[in-house]
Design a protein around this motif. Structure first.
Motif, short mmCIF file in Angstrom:
data_model
loop_
_atom_site.label_atom_id
_atom_site.label_comp_id
_atom_site.label_asym_id
_atom_site.label_seq_id
_atom_site.Cartn_x
_atom_site.Cartn_y
_atom_site.Cartn_z
N GLN A 55 -0.84 35.41 4.07
CA GLN A 55 -1.25 34.01 4.24
C GLN A 55 -2.32 33.64 3.66
OE1 GLN A 55 1.80 35.43 6.62
NE2 GLN A 55 -0.08 35.62 7.51
N SER A 56 -2.46 32.38 2.99
CA SER A 56 -3.88 32.04 2.56
C SER A 56 -3.66 30.51 2.43
CB SER A 56 -3.89 32.53 1.01
OG SER A 56 -5.08 31.83 0.42
N ALA A 57 -4.85 29.70 2.43
CA ALA A 57 -4.83 28.43 2.45
C ALA A 57 -4.86 27.85 0.96
CB ALA A 57 -5.96 27.97 3.30
N GLY A 58 -4.65 26.67 0.61
CA GLY A 58 -4.86 25.93 -0.39
C GLY A 58 -5.01 24.50 -0.52
N LEU A 59 -4.72 23.98 -1.71
CA LEU A 59 -5.10 22.47 -1.82
C LEU A 59 -4.16 22.14 -2.80
CD1 LEU A 59 -6.40 19.84 -0.45
CD2 LEU A 59 -8.06 20.06 -2.06
N ARG A 60 -3.31 20.81 -2.60
CA ARG A 60 -2.55 20.26 -3.64
C ARG A 60 -2.79 18.72 -3.77
NH1 ARG A 60 1.92 21.84 -2.26
NH2 ARG A 60 2.46 23.27 -3.92
N ALA A 61 -2.73 18.24 -4.97
CA ALA A 61 -3.10 16.84 -5.21
C ALA A 61 -1.98 16.41 -6.01
CB ALA A 61 -4.14 16.57 -6.07
N VAL A 62 -1.33 15.19 -5.65
CA VAL A 62 -0.02 14.51 -6.26
C VAL A 62 -0.30 13.34 -6.65
CG1 VAL A 62 2.43 13.93 -5.75
CG2 VAL A 62 1.37 16.41 -4.79
N TYR A 63 0.03 12.85 -7.90
CA TYR A 63 0.31 11.55 -8.28
C TYR A 63 1.61 11.30 -8.77
CZ TYR A 63 -0.01 7.40 -11.15
OH TYR A 63 0.23 6.26 -11.74
N GLY A 64 2.05 10.21 -7.90
CA GLY A 64 3.40 9.87 -8.07
C GLY A 64 3.60 8.29 -8.46
N TRP A 65 4.78 8.07 -8.87
CA TRP A 65 5.19 6.55 -9.20
C TRP A 65 6.70 6.50 -9.01
CZ3 TRP A 65 3.78 10.12 -12.98
CH2 TRP A 65 4.57 10.48 -13.81
N GLN A 66 7.18 5.27 -8.74
CA GLN A 66 8.59 4.83 -8.70
C GLN A 66 9.25 4.82 -10.12
OE1 GLN A 66 9.56 1.30 -6.92
NE2 GLN A 66 11.09 2.21 -5.59
N THR A 67 10.44 5.40 -10.14
CA THR A 67 10.92 5.47 -11.51
C THR A 67 12.37 4.37 -11.32
OG1 THR A 67 12.19 7.44 -10.92
CG2 THR A 67 10.18 7.58 -12.12
N SER A 68 13.12 4.44 -10.33
CA SER A 68 14.08 3.70 -9.97
C SER A 68 14.63 3.84 -8.68
CB SER A 68 15.21 4.16 -10.99
OG SER A 68 16.38 3.23 -10.96
N GLY A 69 14.79 2.64 -7.89
CA GLY A 69 15.20 2.45 -6.64
C GLY A 69 14.23 3.57 -5.66
N ASN A 70 15.23 4.57 -5.05
CA ASN A 70 14.59 5.61 -4.49
C ASN A 70 13.77 6.87 -4.90
OD1 ASN A 70 15.15 3.85 -2.23
ND2 ASN A 70 16.71 5.19 -1.25
N TRP A 71 14.17 6.53 -6.36
CA TRP A 71 13.77 7.88 -7.20
C TRP A 71 12.26 7.93 -7.73
CZ3 TRP A 71 16.65 12.05 -7.58
CH2 TRP A 71 18.21 12.17 -7.32
N PHE A 72 11.45 8.90 -7.60
CA PHE A 72 10.11 8.87 -7.77
C PHE A 72 9.82 10.30 -8.70
CE2 PHE A 72 10.59 6.67 -4.13
CZ PHE A 72 9.63 5.63 -4.05
N THR A 73 8.69 10.33 -9.41
CA THR A 73 8.33 11.17 -10.36
C THR A 73 7.06 11.68 -9.72
OG1 THR A 73 9.61 10.50 -12.18
CG2 THR A 73 7.86 11.94 -12.80
N GLU A 74 6.62 12.89 -9.83
CA GLU A 74 5.25 13.30 -9.23
C GLU A 74 4.64 14.42 -10.21
OE1 GLU A 74 5.79 12.61 -4.31
OE2 GLU A 74 5.90 14.59 -4.95
N VAL A 75 3.45 14.06 -10.11
CA VAL A 75 2.71 15.27 -11.09
C VAL A 75 1.76 15.94 -10.14
CG1 VAL A 75 1.02 15.60 -12.77
CG2 VAL A 75 2.75 14.01 -13.31
N GLN A 76 1.94 17.24 -10.08
CA GLN A 76 1.28 18.03 -9.13
C GLN A 76 0.25 19.10 -9.67
OE1 GLN A 76 2.70 21.32 -6.95
NE2 GLN A 76 4.45 21.41 -7.91
#
Length: 371
Positions: A55-76
């Protein structure tokens, strides 16, 4: 650009770079219909073959945007530090020089793991209110181990995940995001890791709320065009330039009286053997006044007539006096005196037989002749 942490870099510095890079990315990507940045601490459960603590701890940052309807794209971007597992320490492999080791990679008991990836996300509610989501994607990981494996420390990874975002918890639209991810890291003999995270989602832009539907007021009813001829002269009011025509008068196409015609005024009576108008006669003359006002620029003659009873001279004088009495009443009511003349014809122009009372009544009359 792939994030390559050095051996001496602390976990705090790595996380700071992750956050800064995420915010920079958010300013460089073209604005979409819906954009957001998520900051998410996570706990990872790693493959036992890493020879680190599980076990260990970490951190994630995500940038997301809507592409179409309920679909999104994320960069992590994510990073975590895997500490040494004290009861399973591996001896370092024999490496003649950096970047030339070709034998089986044996992970050390320390690892700074970082990654950059892109995911496709399907949000079942389109991030409106509480919404579960599924994601999947790939990226590049870097395992900065105790022993230097050179270029072999950078490898691909794939991940799959599921989670949920809450509805807005503040006026600026802040949300809570929770997720679990499976990660397949193709470092060494490949590792199967799990990550469990809970963080915040910060909206950068949102589609405007639909405007309330306001029922348009009903259109104003168009004024109804009523075909009315108020004065009965044969010309409709909407085209009548000379309204209030006297009964019996002939008019042109604009409703104005044609010249050189004579009409008999109705209900013009005088007191017996006198030129004084009766009240009923004055009421009738008020209609004549209104008509002459609306028949602009006309010249008229008031003609008085009597029956044949009595002296001819007397009848002539009486008819003239009665015509003048009518003229004066019209002038007193506002008609220009220059437009009106008066003349008595006595009994010289009968229109019916004087042998009967009915005929004599018709002959006692006042006429208006338009010049």
């Amino acid at each position: 650009m792939i994030f390559m942490p050095s051996k001496s870099m602390s976990i705090a510095n790595k996380l700071g770079i992750v956050l800064a890079t995420s915010m920079i990315a958010s300013t460089q990507v073209m604005a979409q219909e819906d954009r957001y940045v998520d900051i998410m601490p996570f706990v990872t459960r790693v493959d036992s073959d890493r020879n680190t603590d599980r076990q260990s701890a970490g951190l994630r940052a995500v940038y997301g945007w809507q592409t179409s309807g309920n679909w999104f794209t994320e960069v992590q971007l994510f990073g975590t530090q895997l500490d040494r597992r004290s009861n399973r320490f591996q001896s370092p492999p024999v490496v003649p020089s950096p970047y030339v080791y070709t034998g089986k990679l044996v992970p050390s008991s320390e690892d700074d793991l970082a990654g950059l990836g892109m995911d496709v996300v399907y949000s079942f509610s389109g991030r409106n209110g509480y919404g579960p989501f599924l994601l999947g994607g790939l990226g590049v990981s870097h395992n900065n181990t105790k022993f230097d494996y050179g270029v072999q420390e950078t490898n691909a990874f794939v991940n799959l995940g599921a989670g949920i975002t809450s509805g807005a918890i503040s006026q600026n639209g802040l949300k809570v995001r929770a997720e679990v991810r499976y990660m397949r890291d193709f470092f060494a003999e490949d590792f199967d890791d799990w990550q469990f995270g809970v963080g915040v989602s910060i909206p950068l832009s949102q589609p405007p709320a639909p405007a309330p539907v306001v029922m348009a007021p009903p259109p104003e009813p168009k004024p109804e065009i009523v075909n009315i001829d108020s004065d009965g002269d044969g010309v409709l009011d909407q085209n009548d330039r000379c309204p209030n025509t006297l009964p019996g008068a002939k008019v042109d196409e604009y409703g104005c009286v044609i010249k050189d015609q004579t009409i008999t005024l109705e209900n013009i009576q005088f007191e017996f053997n006198s030129a004084k108008l009766t009240p009923r006669a004055e009421a009738s003359l008020n209609k004549v006044v209104q008509s002459l006002r609306d028949q602009a620029n006309t010249q008229v003659e008031v003609a008085g007539h009597t029956d044949s009873q009595g002296n001819d001279g007397y009848n002539l004088r009486l008819s003239g006096q009665r015509a003048e009495s009518v003229r004066r009443y019209l002038i007193a009511s506002g008609i220009d005196a220059a437009r009106i003349t008066a003349r008595g014809y006595g009994e010289t122009k009968p229109i019916a037989s004087n042998a009967t009372e009915a005929g004599r009544a018709q002959n006692r009359r006042v006429e208006l002749t338009f010049r």
